[in-house]
Design a protein around this motif. Structure first.
Motif, PDB file in Angstrom:
ATOM      1  N   ASN A   1       0.736  -1.271   0.059  1.00  0.00           N
ATOM      2  CA  ASN A   1      -0.014  -0.126  -0.022  1.00  0.00           C
ATOM      3  C   ASN A   1       0.784   1.276  -0.178  1.00  0.00           C
ATOM      4  O   ASN A   1       0.212   2.220  -0.052  1.00  0.00           O
ATOM      5  CB  ASN A   1      -1.086  -0.069   1.161  1.00  0.00           C
ATOM      6  N   ALA A   2       2.109   1.394  -0.207  1.00  0.00           N
ATOM      7  CA  ALA A   2       2.971   2.523   0.003  1.00  0.00           C
ATOM      8  C   ALA A   2       4.317   2.110  -0.674  1.00  0.00           C
ATOM      9  O   ALA A   2       4.719   0.934  -0.901  1.00  0.00           O
ATOM     10  CB  ALA A   2       3.176   2.884   1.175  1.00  0.00           C
TER      11      ALA A   2
ATOM     12  N   SER B   1       8.317   4.443  -1.672  1.00  0.00           N
ATOM     13  CA  SER B   1       9.059   5.753  -1.755  1.00  0.00           C
ATOM     14  C   SER B   1       9.996   5.552  -2.594  1.00  0.00           C
ATOM     15  O   SER B   1      11.339   5.264  -2.815  1.00  0.00           O
ATOM     16  CB  SER B   1       9.816   6.034  -0.317  1.00  0.00           C
TER      17      SER B   1
ATOM     18  N   ASN C   1      -4.822   8.451 -10.892  1.00  0.00           N
ATOM     19  CA  ASN C   1      -4.662   9.420  -9.875  1.00  0.00           C
ATOM     20  C   ASN C   1      -6.115   9.971  -9.519  1.00  0.00           C
ATOM     21  O   ASN C   1      -7.159   9.435  -9.772  1.00  0.00           O
ATOM     22  CB  ASN C   1      -3.783  10.533 -10.433  1.00  0.00           C
ATOM     23  N   ARG C   2      -6.023  10.827  -8.621  1.00  0.00           N
ATOM     24  CA  ARG C   2      -7.242  11.459  -7.903  1.00  0.00           C
ATOM     25  C   ARG C   2      -8.401  11.735  -8.676  1.00  0.00           C
ATOM     26  O   ARG C   2      -9.591  12.091  -8.486  1.00  0.00           O
ATOM     27  CB  ARG C   2      -7.174  12.245  -6.608  1.00  0.00           C
TER      28      ARG C   2
ATOM     29  N   ASN D   1       4.141  12.091  -2.264  1.00  0.00           N
ATOM     30  CA  ASN D   1       2.949  12.745  -1.214  1.00  0.00           C
ATOM     31  C   ASN D   1       1.794  12.586  -1.939  1.00  0.00           C
ATOM     32  O   ASN D   1       1.169  13.486  -1.886  1.00  0.00           O
ATOM     33  CB  ASN D   1       3.368  13.981  -0.832  1.00  0.00           C
ATOM     34  N   ASP D   2       1.469  11.452  -2.610  1.00  0.00           N
ATOM     35  CA  ASP D   2       0.025  11.363  -3.137  1.00  0.00           C
ATOM     36  C   ASP D   2      -0.419  10.167  -3.096  1.00  0.00           C
ATOM     37  O   ASP D   2       0.346   8.850  -2.878  1.00  0.00           O
ATOM     38  CB  ASP D   2      -0.001  11.794  -4.761  1.00  0.00           C
ATOM     39  N   VAL D   3      -1.741   9.886  -3.148  1.00  0.00           N
ATOM     40  CA  VAL D   3      -2.482   8.646  -3.134  1.00  0.00           C
ATOM     41  C   VAL D   3      -2.963   8.212  -4.292  1.00  0.00           C
ATOM     42  O   VAL D   3      -3.643   9.102  -5.045  1.00  0.00           O
ATOM     43  CB  VAL D   3      -3.430   8.692  -1.959  1.00  0.00           C
TER      44      VAL D   3
ATOM     45  N   THR E   1      -5.581   1.070  -2.836  1.00  0.00           N
ATOM     46  CA  THR E   1      -4.923   2.425  -2.839  1.00  0.00           C
ATOM     47  C   THR E   1      -3.271   2.244  -2.504  1.00  0.00           C
ATOM     48  O   THR E   1      -3.002   1.402  -1.878  1.00  0.00           O
ATOM     49  CB  THR E   1      -5.462   3.638  -2.072  1.00  0.00           C
ATOM     50  N   VAL E   2      -2.461   2.880  -3.141  1.00  0.00           N
ATOM     51  CA  VAL E   2      -1.088   2.728  -2.885  1.00  0.00           C
ATOM     52  C   VAL E   2      -0.572   4.497  -2.628  1.00  0.00           C
ATOM     53  O   VAL E   2      -1.149   5.467  -3.304  1.00  0.00           O
ATOM     54  CB  VAL E   2       0.030   2.274  -3.909  1.00  0.00           C
ATOM     55  N   THR E   3       0.209   4.625  -1.781  1.00  0.00           N
ATOM     56  CA  THR E   3       0.712   5.910  -1.338  1.00  0.00           C
ATOM     57  C   THR E   3       1.905   6.296  -1.728  1.00  0.00           C
ATOM     58  O   THR E   3       2.882   5.137  -1.521  1.00  0.00           O
ATOM     59  CB  THR E   3       0.539   6.210   0.139  1.00  0.00           C
TER      60      THR E   3
ATOM     61  N   MET F   1       5.344   8.105  -1.298  1.00  0.00           N
ATOM     62  CA  MET F   1       5.973   8.929  -0.146  1.00  0.00           C
ATOM     63  C   MET F   1       7.266   9.331  -0.497  1.00  0.00           C
ATOM     64  O   MET F   1       8.175   8.515  -1.210  1.00  0.00           O
ATOM     65  CB  MET F   1       5.984   7.787   1.114  1.00  0.00           C
TER      66      MET F   1
END
Length: 172
Positions: A89-90, A92, A118-119, A145-147, A167-169, A171
């Motif tokens: 889920n994340a 970097s 994207n959002r 810095n987005d989901v 979702t994936v963040t 970072m």
């Protein structure tokens, strides 16, 4: 795997050979056993999910110490492994050599497609190769810095289609 004993020969069975193949190959020997008739196959290729097995029996010596070198090959069985997909889920993508790319971990998946949005609902990544991973680049720039929303659709060796969403963040 387990199989019944072969009982027709006067000298009985000297040994059994368990053989396996995937749907594109020939049968290959897994193990030779004396009279053991079970085997736990835990050496599976995670990129496949359909395995074919057969057992070959080799004749033993009879009471007069004679054998006829006979062999008997069983029918093949097909075992299907259920597909497994894990999606982190994340990540970097900051070039520190830790979690710089993102994608699925999978086992026994035959076909695969992953899309990332994207959002605003714009597709930012589309992939249909199980080994590819996303580097976080959207419209030529690194997304930080987005989901994002992901959808993965895959097909198992059982012929069924599966869908997962999440979702994936991204970072720093």
């Amino acid at each position: 795997l387990g199989w019944s004993p072969y009982r027709t020969w006067l000298g009985g069975v000297n040994n059994y050979e368990l053989i396996r193949r995937v749907d594109t190959g020939i049968l290959r020997s897994l193990v030779n056993t004396n009279l053991l008739r079970t085997y736990h196959d835990d050496d599976l290729d995670l990129w496949w999910g359909a395995y074919f097995y057969a057992v070959k029996a080799y004749e033993g010596l009879n009471d007069s110490a004679q054998g006829f070198d006979a062999q008997s090959l069983s029918n093949e069985i097909r075992l299907i492994q259920p597909p497994l997909v894990f999606v982190p889920n994340a990540f970097s993508p900051n070039d520190d050599a830790t979690n710089d790319v993102w994608g699925v971990s999978h086992a026994f998946v035959k076909e695969f497609r992953m899309q990332v949005y994207n959002r605003w609902g714009e597709k930012v990544w589309d992939n249909d190769f199980k080994g590819n991973q996303w580097d976080g680049i959207t419209r030529g720039q690194l997304a930080m810095n987005d989901v994002f929303i992901w959808i993965v659709t895959y097909k198992g060796w059982d012929g069924k289609f599966y869908t997962q969403k999440g979702t994936v963040t991204v970072m720093p």
